[in-house]
Design an enzyme around this catalytic site. Structure first.
Site, mmCIF file in Angstrom:
data_model
loop_
_atom_site.group_PDB
_atom_site.id
_atom_site.type_symbol
_atom_site.label_atom_id
_atom_site.label_comp_id
_atom_site.label_asym_id
_atom_site.label_seq_id
_atom_site.Cartn_x
_atom_site.Cartn_y
_atom_site.Cartn_z
ATOM 1 N N HIS A 17 0.845 -1.195 0.000
ATOM 2 C CA HIS A 17 0.000 0.000 0.000
ATOM 3 C C HIS A 17 0.879 1.242 0.000
ATOM 4 O O HIS A 17 2.090 1.192 0.182
ATOM 5 C CB HIS A 17 -0.984 0.013 1.169
ATOM 6 C CG HIS A 17 -0.357 0.215 2.519
ATOM 7 N ND1 HIS A 17 -1.067 0.703 3.586
ATOM 8 C CD2 HIS A 17 0.889 0.000 2.991
ATOM 9 C CE1 HIS A 17 -0.279 0.773 4.656
ATOM 10 N NE2 HIS A 17 0.903 0.349 4.317
ATOM 11 N N CYS A 36 5.973 5.405 4.380
ATOM 12 C CA CYS A 36 4.682 4.852 3.946
ATOM 13 C C CYS A 36 4.114 5.598 2.744
ATOM 14 O O CYS A 36 3.111 5.180 2.170
ATOM 15 C CB CYS A 36 3.677 4.875 5.092
ATOM 16 S SG CYS A 36 4.122 3.780 6.443
ATOM 17 N N HIS A 42 4.922 0.094 -0.626
ATOM 18 C CA HIS A 42 5.701 -0.750 0.280
ATOM 19 C C HIS A 42 4.749 -1.802 0.831
ATOM 20 O O HIS A 42 3.524 -1.655 0.722
ATOM 21 C CB HIS A 42 6.325 0.077 1.417
ATOM 22 C CG HIS A 42 5.334 0.589 2.394
ATOM 23 N ND1 HIS A 42 4.485 1.651 2.112
ATOM 24 C CD2 HIS A 42 5.004 0.173 3.633
ATOM 25 C CE1 HIS A 42 3.705 1.868 3.158
ATOM 26 N NE2 HIS A 42 3.984 0.982 4.098
ATOM 27 N N HIS A 44 3.543 -5.071 3.723
ATOM 28 C CA HIS A 44 3.496 -5.577 5.096
ATOM 29 C C HIS A 44 3.062 -7.032 5.077
ATOM 30 O O HIS A 44 2.332 -7.465 4.187
ATOM 31 C CB HIS A 44 2.481 -4.787 5.938
ATOM 32 C CG HIS A 44 2.854 -3.372 6.171
ATOM 33 N ND1 HIS A 44 3.786 -2.987 7.110
ATOM 34 C CD2 HIS A 44 2.423 -2.229 5.582
ATOM 35 C CE1 HIS A 44 3.902 -1.673 7.094
ATOM 36 N NE2 HIS A 44 3.083 -1.183 6.173
ATOM 37 N N ASP A 82 -4.935 -10.618 -0.058
ATOM 38 C CA ASP A 82 -3.639 -11.301 -0.024
ATOM 39 C C ASP A 82 -2.883 -11.152 -1.346
ATOM 40 O O ASP A 82 -3.424 -11.411 -2.424
ATOM 41 C CB ASP A 82 -3.833 -12.783 0.300
ATOM 42 C CG ASP A 82 -2.519 -13.475 0.642
ATOM 43 O OD1 ASP A 82 -1.594 -12.807 1.161
ATOM 44 O OD2 ASP A 82 -2.412 -14.697 0.401
ATOM 45 N N HIS A 83 -1.625 -10.718 -1.228
ATOM 46 C CA HIS A 83 -0.729 -10.497 -2.363
ATOM 47 C C HIS A 83 -1.315 -9.483 -3.350
ATOM 48 O O HIS A 83 -1.214 -9.641 -4.558
ATOM 49 C CB HIS A 83 -0.359 -11.818 -3.052
ATOM 50 C CG HIS A 83 0.585 -12.617 -2.241
ATOM 51 N ND1 HIS A 83 0.164 -13.474 -1.246
ATOM 52 C CD2 HIS A 83 1.937 -12.671 -2.245
ATOM 53 C CE1 HIS A 83 1.213 -14.044 -0.694
ATOM 54 N NE2 HIS A 83 2.304 -13.564 -1.258
ATOM 55 N N GLU A 127 -0.065 -4.602 11.708
ATOM 56 C CA GLU A 127 0.671 -4.157 10.531
ATOM 57 C C GLU A 127 2.136 -4.546 10.665
ATOM 58 O O GLU A 127 2.789 -4.883 9.691
ATOM 59 C CB GLU A 127 0.529 -2.642 10.366
ATOM 60 C CG GLU A 127 1.052 -2.133 9.049
ATOM 61 C CD GLU A 127 0.715 -0.688 8.821
ATOM 62 O OE1 GLU A 127 -0.083 -0.405 7.925
ATOM 63 O OE2 GLU A 127 1.258 0.164 9.562
#
Length: 139
Positions: A17, A36, A42, A44, A82-83, A127
């Protein structure tokens, strides 16, 4: 009526994100969001804990079938997040900055319609190992 009980399901997803407010200057975004706000995003490794609270059924002993809860989280959350790049790939964040706070609220709103009304729901989203949010905060 039995004893009020909390049941937890822990899941994991990876997502990228960028925290950014379009109406702000590049300097203001960089000042508030720091790393961020990197223009190329980037990622998480999120840890998600879904908490349900209520009174177990007196016959089955279940508050909720854990298999059903697992399948619900898989279908309603992980398949979407996810991903993925939350900013680009997930329509829920088209007009919402994908902060941990907002991600937790979106997850709550995705799951709430599928959990019986007499069962309370809370989302805890890590996070990082040290940074996490809970929504709603009052449960």
């Amino acid at each position: 009526m039995g004893h009020k009980t909390a049941v937890f399901r822990k899941e994991h997803f990876n997502a990228a994100h960028r925290l950014h407010v379009e109406d702000w200057s590049a300097e203001k975004n960089a000042e508030l969001f720091g790393k961020c706000n990197l223009p190329h995003y980037h990622g998480h490794n999120y840890e998600l804990v879904v908490k349900v609270v209520g009174y177990p059924d007196p016959v089955s002993g279940y508050l909720i079938d854990m298999k059903v809860l697992s399948e619900l989280v898989q279908r309603e959350v992980l398949e979407h997040f996810d991903h993925k790049n939350l900013n680009l790939d997930v329509p829920f964040f088209k007009n919402i900055n994908p902060t941990a706070e907002n991600i937790a609220v979106v997850i709550f709103n995705l799951l709430r319609p599928h959990i019986p009304g007499e069962i309370d729901l809370q989302i805890r989203l890590y996070e990082t190992e040290r940074n996490f949010v809970e929504y709603p905060a009052n449960i």
